[in-house]
Design an enzyme around this catalytic site. Structure first.
Site, PDB file in Angstrom:
ATOM      1  CD1 TRP A 138      -2.725   1.526   0.480  1.00 64.62           C
ATOM      2  CD2 TRP A 138      -2.018   1.906   2.561  1.00 64.62           C
ATOM      3  NE1 TRP A 138      -3.463   2.563   0.993  1.00 64.62           N
ATOM      4  CE2 TRP A 138      -3.045   2.817   2.259  1.00 64.62           C
ATOM      5  CE3 TRP A 138      -1.418   1.955   3.824  1.00 64.62           C
ATOM      6  CZ2 TRP A 138      -3.494   3.764   3.179  1.00 64.62           C
ATOM      7  CZ3 TRP A 138      -1.859   2.896   4.736  1.00 64.62           C
ATOM      8  CH2 TRP A 138      -2.886   3.791   4.410  1.00 64.62           C
ATOM      9  CG  ASP A 220      -1.827  -2.123   7.527  1.00 62.37           C
ATOM     10  OD1 ASP A 220      -2.942  -2.016   8.088  1.00 62.37           O
ATOM     11  OD2 ASP A 220      -1.501  -1.448   6.538  1.00 62.37           O
ATOM     12  CE  LYS A 256     -10.159   0.239   3.131  1.00 62.10           C
ATOM     13  NZ  LYS A 256      -9.431   0.562   1.983  1.00 62.10           N
TER      14      LYS A 256
HETATM   15  N1  PLP Z   1      -3.498  -0.337   5.339  1.00 59.50           N
HETATM   16  C1  PLP Z   1      -3.844  -0.846   4.152  1.00 59.50           C
HETATM   17  C2  PLP Z   1      -3.105  -2.024   3.621  1.00 59.50           C
HETATM   18  C3  PLP Z   1      -4.880  -0.268   3.418  1.00 59.50           C
HETATM   19  O1  PLP Z   1      -5.199  -0.761   2.226  1.00 59.50           O
HETATM   20  C4  PLP Z   1      -5.555   0.850   3.947  1.00 59.50           C
HETATM   21  C5  PLP Z   1      -6.629   1.522   3.199  1.00 59.50           C
HETATM   22  O2  PLP Z   1      -6.769   1.451   2.032  1.00 59.50           O
HETATM   23  C6  PLP Z   1      -5.164   1.327   5.198  1.00 59.50           C
HETATM   24  C7  PLP Z   1      -4.135   0.706   5.867  1.00 59.50           C
HETATM   25  C8  PLP Z   1      -5.773   2.550   5.821  1.00 59.50           C
HETATM   26  O3  PLP Z   1      -7.053   2.427   6.234  1.00 59.50           O
HETATM   27  P1  PLP Z   1      -7.868   3.680   6.780  1.00 59.50           P
HETATM   28  O4  PLP Z   1      -8.672   4.192   5.643  1.00 59.50           O
HETATM   29  O5  PLP Z   1      -8.686   3.109   7.873  1.00 59.50           O
HETATM   30  O6  PLP Z   1      -6.899   4.685   7.276  1.00 59.50           O
END
Ligand code: PLP
Length: 403
Positions: A138, A220, A256
């Site tokens: 990400w 994560d 999500k």
């Molecule tokens: N980590 C990963 C791998 C993600 O894909 C995402 C969101 O797309 C996040 C963290 C962050 O999530 P949030 O929108 O809750 O900050």
């Protein structure tokens, strides 16, 4: 002359730019496979029915008010979140060595955790500790750790493009060679962007080396429930590492799995060696939060803490099942079209994303000629597919590959 005239224009964030381009496109058959959010079969965002129900209860509850929450967040949310990650019967929770920091989404949890590690891990304010992120990952992982002050952010082997799967040998080799105390960011499940997770046997190998080489585990967990439709199954890796005695962090996002994207609800679960360590760690977390957002918002935290796991799982399964169905259909349609290449990886990968294997030129063709928007890496969000557009998307991929 403005005092800001030397400020350079920053490039746009790729995934948001893609959505902006999609909105401006007037083509009737346009499809957005870029955005990282769930969509129904009618291409609409979905407020989970169980969330709606709890929101109504919150509105009606006259005992609730808008006082500041404690700096570390809503206590019942923090403990509920850690239980979602570690399990109701987690020995670590029973031993009083697990704590949580309510955060602004998974991003906030990562950032607070990164800031803490820079301040206090492996020496005081040690910006030289290597931080390893998967290749690819990400895209925000690099920037979050860099902005927290880490100077040495490195990729670890993860994706094997030729075999369209996990590069286990490369990953294990990187673990063996990393300097002791290096930080490893591990995707707990539904790896973004590849949709490829280690198997349980592979996780065991990863854990064995990480323990022996004294590497720090920073999970994560942004898609718990999305990979398999089961909160338990998707937390397997986290729970295994905890059972192996690791002290670790888990950045949890409820964007999500609860569909609470704009409520910014996340939690940093801290698993410490004992309660005494935990208490000191949380006291420092409080300092960090105080100067970052002072105290967190309540709505998302109330929703998550009032929703029983047994209630949410039905809705999560609805989302996971739709993704699985789209995977199945996309693969079958490409196979029926005789599109060159193997497409088994589409059903082998899990979670919201699939790494199609389309190259940048093919991606460009998809966007420019077919109005199908996807990330330059070839990543598609399976939720962008619907029973109405899947034939068009499959045909577009076929053309992109064969043109
Ligand atoms: N980590 C990963 C791998 C993600 O894909 C995402 C969101 O797309 C996040 C963290 C962050 O999530 P949030 O929108 O809750 O900050």
């Amino acid at each position: 002359m403005s005092i800001f005239s030397d400020v350079p224009q920053a490039p746009p964030v790729a995934v948001f730019k893609l959505t902006a381009d999609f909105r401006e496109d007037s083509h009737p058959q346009k499809v957005n496979l870029g955005v990282g959010a769930y969509r129904t079969d009618d291409s609409q965002p979905w407020v989970l029915p169980v969330v709606k129900k709890v929101e109504r209860l919150i509105v009606e509850d006259d005992s609730l008010n808008h006082e500041y929450l404690p700096i570390l967040g809503l206590p019942e949310f923090r403990s509920a979140s850690s239980k979602v990650a570690l399990g109701d019967d987690s020995p670590a929770i029973k031993e009083n060595r697990v704590g949580g920091v309510q955060a602004l989404g998974g991003t906030g949890a990562l950032r607070i955790g990164a800031e803490f590690l820079r301040r206090w891990y492996n020496g005081t304010n040690n910006t030289a500790t290597p931080v390893y992120v998967s290749a690819p990952t990400w895209e925000n992982h690099n920037a979050v750790f860099a902005d927290a002050g880490f100077k040495d952010i490195r990729p670890y082997h993860y994706w094997d493009a030729a075999k369209r799967g996990l590069d286990l040998a490369g990953l294990l080799d990187d673990l063996e060679k990393a300097p002791e105390h290096s930080i490893f960011v591990l995707h707990a499940c539904a790896h973004n962007p590849t949709g490829t997770d280690p198997t349980q046997e592979e996780w065991k190998k990863i854990a064995e080396i990480m323990k022996r080489r004294k590497l720090f585990v920073f999970f994560d967990s942004a898609y718990q429930g999305f990979a398999s439709g089961s909160l338990e199954k998707d937390a397997w890796a986290i729970r295994f590492f905890v059972s192996e005695g690791f002290e670790l962090f888990v950045a949890q996002s409820f964007s999500k799995n609860f569909g609470l994207y704009n409520e910014r609800v996340g939690n940093l679960t801290v698993v410490a060696q004992d309660n005494e360590n935990l208490t000191r760690i949380l006291s420092q977390m409080e300092k960090i939060v105080r100067t970052t957002w002072s105290n967190p918002p309540s709505q998302g935290a109330r929703i998550v803490s009032k929703t029983l796991n047994s209630d949410i799982i039905g809705n999560v399964k609805t989302m996971a099942d739709r993704v699985l169905l789209m995977r199945d259909q996309l693969k079958s349609k490409l196979q029926a079209l005789g599109t060159p290449g193997t497409w088994d990886h589409i059903t082998q990968q899990i979670g919201m994303f699939s790494f199609t294997g389309l190259n940048p030129k093919q991606v460009e063709y998809m966007i420019k000629e077919k109005h199908v928007y996807l990330m330059a890496s070839g990543r598609i969000n399976m939720c962008g597919l619907t029973t109405k557009n899947i034939d068009y998307v499959a045909q577009s991929i076929h053309e992109a590959v064969t043109k």
